[in-house]
Design a protein around this motif. Structure first.
Motif, PDB file in Angstrom:
ATOM      1  N   MET A 148       7.898 -25.420   2.680  1.00 54.67           N
ATOM      2  CA  MET A 148       7.484 -26.549   3.531  1.00 54.67           C
ATOM      3  C   MET A 148       7.492 -27.820   2.691  1.00 54.67           C
ATOM      4  O   MET A 148       6.882 -27.881   1.624  1.00 54.67           O
ATOM      5  CB  MET A 148       6.080 -26.331   4.111  1.00 54.67           C
ATOM      6  CG  MET A 148       5.978 -25.149   5.052  1.00 54.67           C
ATOM      7  SD  MET A 148       6.973 -25.343   6.556  1.00 54.67           S
ATOM      8  CE  MET A 148       6.140 -26.720   7.359  1.00 54.67           C
ATOM      9  N   LEU A 169       8.014 -30.544   7.019  1.00 54.03           N
ATOM     10  CA  LEU A 169       9.158 -29.868   7.629  1.00 54.03           C
ATOM     11  C   LEU A 169       9.628 -28.712   6.751  1.00 54.03           C
ATOM     12  O   LEU A 169       9.434 -28.727   5.529  1.00 54.03           O
ATOM     13  CB  LEU A 169      10.296 -30.860   7.880  1.00 54.03           C
ATOM     14  CG  LEU A 169      10.807 -31.657   6.679  1.00 54.03           C
ATOM     15  CD1 LEU A 169      12.322 -31.560   6.624  1.00 54.03           C
ATOM     16  CD2 LEU A 169      10.380 -33.105   6.792  1.00 54.03           C
ATOM     17  N   TYR A 170      10.244 -27.745   7.405  1.00 53.09           N
ATOM     18  CA  TYR A 170      10.670 -26.534   6.695  1.00 53.09           C
ATOM     19  C   TYR A 170      12.088 -26.730   6.165  1.00 53.09           C
ATOM     20  O   TYR A 170      12.996 -27.126   6.899  1.00 53.09           O
ATOM     21  CB  TYR A 170      10.637 -25.342   7.649  1.00 53.09           C
ATOM     22  CG  TYR A 170      11.164 -24.067   7.049  1.00 53.09           C
ATOM     23  CD1 TYR A 170      10.483 -23.411   6.025  1.00 53.09           C
ATOM     24  CD2 TYR A 170      12.372 -23.518   7.501  1.00 53.09           C
ATOM     25  CE1 TYR A 170      10.973 -22.251   5.477  1.00 53.09           C
ATOM     26  CE2 TYR A 170      12.865 -22.348   6.961  1.00 53.09           C
ATOM     27  CZ  TYR A 170      12.168 -21.712   5.942  1.00 53.09           C
ATOM     28  OH  TYR A 170      12.659 -20.547   5.400  1.00 53.09           O
ATOM     29  N   TYR A 173      14.810 -24.285  11.824  1.00 53.82           N
ATOM     30  CA  TYR A 173      14.663 -25.742  11.767  1.00 53.82           C
ATOM     31  C   TYR A 173      13.409 -26.133  12.575  1.00 53.82           C
ATOM     32  O   TYR A 173      13.438 -26.069  13.812  1.00 53.82           O
ATOM     33  CB  TYR A 173      15.905 -26.435  12.347  1.00 53.82           C
ATOM     34  CG  TYR A 173      17.173 -26.098  11.627  1.00 53.82           C
ATOM     35  CD1 TYR A 173      17.446 -26.659  10.376  1.00 53.82           C
ATOM     36  CD2 TYR A 173      18.111 -25.233  12.185  1.00 53.82           C
ATOM     37  CE1 TYR A 173      18.613 -26.345   9.702  1.00 53.82           C
ATOM     38  CE2 TYR A 173      19.276 -24.920  11.520  1.00 53.82           C
ATOM     39  CZ  TYR A 173      19.529 -25.478  10.277  1.00 53.82           C
ATOM     40  OH  TYR A 173      20.674 -25.162   9.614  1.00 53.82           O
ATOM     41  N   TYR A 174      12.411 -26.488  11.847  1.00 53.49           N
ATOM     42  CA  TYR A 174      11.181 -26.878  12.546  1.00 53.49           C
ATOM     43  C   TYR A 174      10.335 -27.783  11.646  1.00 53.49           C
ATOM     44  O   TYR A 174      10.580 -27.869  10.440  1.00 53.49           O
ATOM     45  CB  TYR A 174      10.366 -25.653  12.969  1.00 53.49           C
ATOM     46  CG  TYR A 174       9.721 -24.885  11.841  1.00 53.49           C
ATOM     47  CD1 TYR A 174       8.413 -25.158  11.425  1.00 53.49           C
ATOM     48  CD2 TYR A 174      10.423 -23.862  11.180  1.00 53.49           C
ATOM     49  CE1 TYR A 174       7.827 -24.441  10.400  1.00 53.49           C
ATOM     50  CE2 TYR A 174       9.842 -23.146  10.140  1.00 53.49           C
ATOM     51  CZ  TYR A 174       8.543 -23.449   9.765  1.00 53.49           C
ATOM     52  OH  TYR A 174       7.954 -22.747   8.733  1.00 53.49           O
ATOM     53  N   PHE A 175       9.360 -28.442  12.261  1.00 57.23           N
ATOM     54  CA  PHE A 175       8.398 -29.240  11.491  1.00 57.23           C
ATOM     55  C   PHE A 175       6.983 -28.973  12.055  1.00 57.23           C
ATOM     56  O   PHE A 175       6.840 -28.525  13.202  1.00 57.23           O
ATOM     57  CB  PHE A 175       8.736 -30.728  11.513  1.00 57.23           C
ATOM     58  CG  PHE A 175       8.564 -31.391  12.849  1.00 57.23           C
ATOM     59  CD1 PHE A 175       7.345 -31.983  13.212  1.00 57.23           C
ATOM     60  CD2 PHE A 175       9.633 -31.448  13.745  1.00 57.23           C
ATOM     61  CE1 PHE A 175       7.200 -32.600  14.426  1.00 57.23           C
ATOM     62  CE2 PHE A 175       9.479 -32.072  14.963  1.00 57.23           C
ATOM     63  CZ  PHE A 175       8.259 -32.646  15.322  1.00 57.23           C
ATOM     64  N   SER A 176       5.998 -29.229  11.221  1.00 60.96           N
ATOM     65  CA  SER A 176       4.591 -29.035  11.609  1.00 60.96           C
ATOM     66  C   SER A 176       3.850 -30.368  11.494  1.00 60.96           C
ATOM     67  O   SER A 176       4.223 -31.230  10.676  1.00 60.96           O
ATOM     68  CB  SER A 176       3.913 -27.994  10.725  1.00 60.96           C
ATOM     69  OG  SER A 176       4.587 -26.754  10.799  1.00 60.96           O
ATOM     70  N   PRO A 200      14.077 -36.132   7.169  1.00 61.89           N
ATOM     71  CA  PRO A 200      12.651 -36.490   7.223  1.00 61.89           C
ATOM     72  C   PRO A 200      12.391 -37.931   7.653  1.00 61.89           C
ATOM     73  O   PRO A 200      11.444 -38.212   8.384  1.00 61.89           O
ATOM     74  CB  PRO A 200      12.163 -36.253   5.790  1.00 61.89           C
ATOM     75  CG  PRO A 200      13.118 -35.246   5.228  1.00 61.89           C
ATOM     76  CD  PRO A 200      14.445 -35.516   5.870  1.00 61.89           C
ATOM     77  N   LEU A 244      12.745 -38.167  11.352  1.00 60.15           N
ATOM     78  CA  LEU A 244      11.590 -37.536  11.998  1.00 60.15           C
ATOM     79  C   LEU A 244      10.391 -38.480  11.991  1.00 60.15           C
ATOM     80  O   LEU A 244       9.722 -38.659  13.030  1.00 60.15           O
ATOM     81  CB  LEU A 244      11.242 -36.234  11.264  1.00 60.15           C
ATOM     82  CG  LEU A 244       9.919 -35.573  11.686  1.00 60.15           C
ATOM     83  CD1 LEU A 244       9.962 -35.152  13.150  1.00 60.15           C
ATOM     84  CD2 LEU A 244       9.608 -34.375  10.789  1.00 60.15           C
ATOM     85  N   TYR A 266       2.496 -34.783   8.534  1.00 62.09           N
ATOM     86  CA  TYR A 266       3.570 -33.903   8.990  1.00 62.09           C
ATOM     87  C   TYR A 266       4.254 -33.245   7.790  1.00 62.09           C
ATOM     88  O   TYR A 266       4.194 -33.738   6.664  1.00 62.09           O
ATOM     89  CB  TYR A 266       4.597 -34.662   9.845  1.00 62.09           C
ATOM     90  CG  TYR A 266       5.465 -35.617   9.065  1.00 62.09           C
ATOM     91  CD1 TYR A 266       6.685 -35.204   8.514  1.00 62.09           C
ATOM     92  CD2 TYR A 266       5.072 -36.944   8.887  1.00 62.09           C
ATOM     93  CE1 TYR A 266       7.492 -36.084   7.803  1.00 62.09           C
ATOM     94  CE2 TYR A 266       5.859 -37.827   8.180  1.00 62.09           C
ATOM     95  CZ  TYR A 266       7.069 -37.390   7.627  1.00 62.09           C
ATOM     96  OH  TYR A 266       7.865 -38.253   6.918  1.00 62.09           O
TER      97      TYR A 266
END
Length: 417
Positions: free
Chosen positions: A116, A108-109, A144-147, A84, A87, A106
């Motif tokens: 989340m 992240l998963y 693996y992703y983030f929003s 994190p 990121l 933001y």
């Protein structure tokens, strides 16, 4: 101006301003959409750069890893696990580089906890230590992703288009001022028409009994009983003279009202000044035995003017000089020429006019407040009527106090008028 023409002008002006305002609103809306599209493209590019750095330059996506889920919500797919803090560092770096100066949040998963994990609320000015709980739904088929969300996106876009909104606001103000001005003009026109109708009706009602008085007084003067009695003859003369004076005032008011309604109707013709003015002077001197008028005008001086209205100009000027004189009236009428035109001057030995009142003496119903003006009957229409005729002829008129006593009224008649 005719009502029909005025309505056409008002309608055209109103339609034009409404059209400009609608066009401005459409342009503002289009500018907002373009700014929104530009913002989305910039965020997309910045997030692709973040993906590139998080992946260590080894990306193997068959489709765009950045998905714009909604207006302010983005989901970014990453092939490998990331920290994190890293990121957040890349997000700040790339957003600053692409000048995305708005707040964002933001998350992240975490594939281990299948939840989340919220990051920080990042402000363009300062970091807010209190985490704003904003909904970040999970997405299927992503490991693996983030929003990221931009909660203040609309405000940010509007602030970037503040010039357009200020211009739109200015146009709305202009429209309101235009509507108010038109309303005022219409109201003034109504008041003017009411005033003119009132004057016409009032003078008409006055003229009917006045005509009867004049006829009766003229018949009375011819009676033998009146002729043989000096006192009765004097009283009859007073009735007749005052009736004619009142009739003259009524005619003057009617002329003013008529001219306001339809403008002056002139019939220009050649006038030889000396005999023309001399005839008017002779008529006035018959009524004023103590009057002294000196005429200094060349025999061959002539002008082009309306005979009736020009007579009224001279009569009104001379009449004022006589009425506002405290001693024996002495008037000098002279003319001179230069390369520009003819100057016709009326110099008297009256009481003069205070300098502060001179700019207003041609205003309708204006009378200088003096002891003499209280003694003289009038409505303040004589010089207004003179000024109106002068303007209609494209001449000029000016008034100045003499160094010793009285005033000088100058008519300037340009040669090209």
């Amino acid at each position: 101006m005719e009502i029909k023409k005025l309505n056409i002008i008002i309608t055209l002006g109103f339609v034009a301003i409404i059209g400009i305002l609608i066009a401005q609103l459409l342009w503002t809306r289009q500018a907002y959409n373009l700014e929104d599209k530009k913002f989305n493209q910039t965020v997309n590019i910045a997030l692709l750069e973040v993906v590139e750095k998080l992946s260590g330059g080894k990306t193997s996506f068959t489709e765009n890893p950045v998905q714009n889920i909604s207006n302010d919500y983005y989901v970014v797919n990453i092939n490998n696990e990331f920290h994190p803090a890293v990121l957040e560092h890349y997000l700040k770096t790339e957003f600053n580089r692409f000048q995305i100066n708005t707040n964002y949040v933001y998350a992240l998963y975490n594939c281990h906890s299948d939840q989340m994990i919220y990051g920080k609320y990042i402000s363009s000015h300062k970091e807010n230590p209190n985490v704003k709980m904003i909904e970040f739904p999970k997405h299927k088929n992503l490991v693996y992703y983030f929003s990221i969300r931009f909660p203040d996106k609309t405000t940010y876009l509007i602030s970037s288009l503040r010039f357009w909104y200020l211009l739109t606001f200015a146009l709305i103000i202009i429209l309101l001022v235009y509507v108010y001005s038109i309303y005022t003009i219409i109201q003034q026109k109504k008041f003017s028409e009411l005033q003119r109708d009132f004057i016409n009706n009032m003078t008409h009602e006055f003229k009917t009994p006045l005509s009867s008085i004049l006829l009766a007084s003229e018949a009375l003067r011819k009676q033998e009983l009146i002729k043989g009695n000096p006192k009765l003859q004097t009283y009859t003369s007073i009735i007749t003279d005052q009736s004619y004076k009142l009739n003259h005032h009524i005619e003057k008011i009617l002329n003013i009202a008529r001219n306001d309604a339809s403008g002056l109707s002139l019939k220009p013709q050649k006038i030889v000044l000396l005999p023309f003015i001399q005839e008017i002077v002779d008529t006035i001197q018959q009524k004023n035995e103590n009057l002294s008028i000196q005429i200094d005008i060349d025999n061959n001086t002539s002008i082009i003017a309306d005979e009736f209205h020009f007579t009224n100009i001279i009569y009104n000027i001379l009449d004022n000089s006589i009425k506002y004189c405290e001693t024996k009236p002495e008037i000098i009428i002279s003319s001179s020429k230069d390369t520009k035109g003819l100057y016709l001057k009326f110099k008297d030995n009256g009481m003069g006019i205070p300098a502060k009142n001179i700019p207003h003496i041609f205003d309708k119903f204006y009378r200088v407040n003096t002891k003499k003006s209280d003694e003289v009957n009038g409505f303040g229409l004589g010089l207004f009527y003179v000024k109106k005729i002068v303007q209609q002829h494209n001449w000029k008129i000016s008034v100045e106090n003499n160094p010793d006593k009285g005033i000088t009224i100058t008519l300037f008649l340009p040669f090209n008028s």
